[in-house]
Structures are given as structure tokens and as C-alpha cells.
Scaffold this motif. Sequence first.
Motif, PDB file in Angstrom:
ATOM      1  N   ASN A   6     -11.943  46.868 120.449  1.00 20.48           N
ATOM      2  CA  ASN A   6     -13.051  47.498 119.317  1.00 20.48           C
ATOM      3  C   ASN A   6     -13.366  48.554 119.872  1.00 20.48           C
ATOM      4  OD1 ASN A   6     -13.011  48.351 116.847  1.00 20.48           O
ATOM      5  ND2 ASN A   6     -14.440  47.115 116.273  1.00 20.48           N
TER       6      ASN A   6
ATOM      7  N   THR B 251     -21.013  48.189 117.707  1.00 18.60           N
ATOM      8  CA  THR B 251     -19.617  47.649 117.041  1.00 18.60           C
ATOM      9  C   THR B 251     -20.102  46.084 117.569  1.00 18.60           C
ATOM     10  OG1 THR B 251     -19.002  49.315 117.659  1.00 18.60           O
ATOM     11  CG2 THR B 251     -17.820  47.473 117.710  1.00 18.60           C
TER      12      THR B 251
ATOM     13  N   ASN C 249     -14.311  46.660 109.478  1.00 13.67           N
ATOM     14  CA  ASN C 249     -14.556  47.053 110.050  1.00 13.67           C
ATOM     15  C   ASN C 249     -14.306  48.936 110.641  1.00 13.67           C
ATOM     16  OD1 ASN C 249     -14.874  45.094 112.190  1.00 13.67           O
ATOM     17  ND2 ASN C 249     -13.254  44.020 112.437  1.00 13.67           N
TER      18      ASN C 249
ATOM     19  N   THR D 261     -16.475  51.385 110.974  1.00 11.83           N
ATOM     20  CA  THR D 261     -16.758  52.402 112.436  1.00 11.83           C
ATOM     21  C   THR D 261     -16.584  53.822 110.752  1.00 11.83           C
ATOM     22  OG1 THR D 261     -14.551  51.204 113.209  1.00 11.83           O
ATOM     23  CG2 THR D 261     -14.656  53.665 113.221  1.00 11.83           C
TER      24      THR D 261
END
Length: 171
Positions: free
Chosen positions: A7, A86, A97, A101
Motif C-alpha cells: 500500500n 499511510t 483505505n 487514498t
Amino acid sequence: MFFMFINCTILTTLGSFVTLCGQRQLNNQLPWSPKHSVCDFCHHPLSWWQLIPILGFIIQRGRCHWCDARISAFFPISELTVILITVKTFSSSWSHNLIFTIVILTLLYLSTTDFISQVIYPVALIGLFPLLLVLPRQSFSIGKLMVELVIMGLFLFGLQHITKGAGNGRY
């Protein structure tokens, strides 16, 4: 841990691309044109290893490999900030997430245009709307949320129309 690493890698790469988009928009260019990234000073095309987020800056010691001009630390610092955010906001929920983002990349785009030219495009603030889905609310109503989104959208588009970009100090 592995998924957090993946990620972070993906978000740092996307963050690097978002800063490129912001910088090119300010230069009246498209994100994909010119085809290759170039040094801001000598305009020499950059090699693939110079484009690796954070590492490219470290390998070159903050200077252009070709002309030795100083590279702005804004870009690796913003990429490092994306990694830190993050790590702090990562969860097992893909929707959580995804929302963070979108918000992180929006904030990165806004900070890039603001840092380079002191311009914030109000239409870009639309990327902050997903925060409404994760911020604590006393009572959740789809109708009320839609009204809030429409009011905020009208305000932002009005601001864009009146100022031609907030933050530029011009009317």
C-alpha cells in the motif's frame, strides 16, 4: 505488514504522479505530455532510476545528475509524508483505505499547486468529500448528506468561477 508495504509503495508512486500532474497543470501541460520527465533546469530527460520516489532523490544527493542543479526537497518530503500517513491510517477495510487514498492524494495535489504557484483550484477540493463518509456523525441521513454535498459543490464551483483559483491573491 506485507499489505501495508504494498500500500505504501503504490501510494508513494501515485503521490509522485499526482505532484507531477499538479506541476504540469501549472505549466499548462497535460500529465502525459511531454512524454518523459525532464530536469527543471537543463531539461535533460530523466532516467528511470531518477524517478523512483524518495530513492531517486537520495541517490542523486538532491542534485540533478546532469547539470548538478539542486532538486527541490518538496517532492521527496511529500512522498515521505504520504508513507507516514499511510502507515498511520492503514486498516484492514478496503473502503477505509480507498477513502484515505483519495483524500491523501487530493491533499498532495493541493499542496503541490499551492507550494509551486500559490494557487489552489477549488474544484480539486471535491477529492475531500469522501471524508464525510468516515468522519463521526451523530445521525446519518443520505438526504442530509446529499444536501451538504450539493451546497459544498455549489460553493466550490462559485469560488472557482469568481477567483479563477483560490490562493492566487487575484480577483
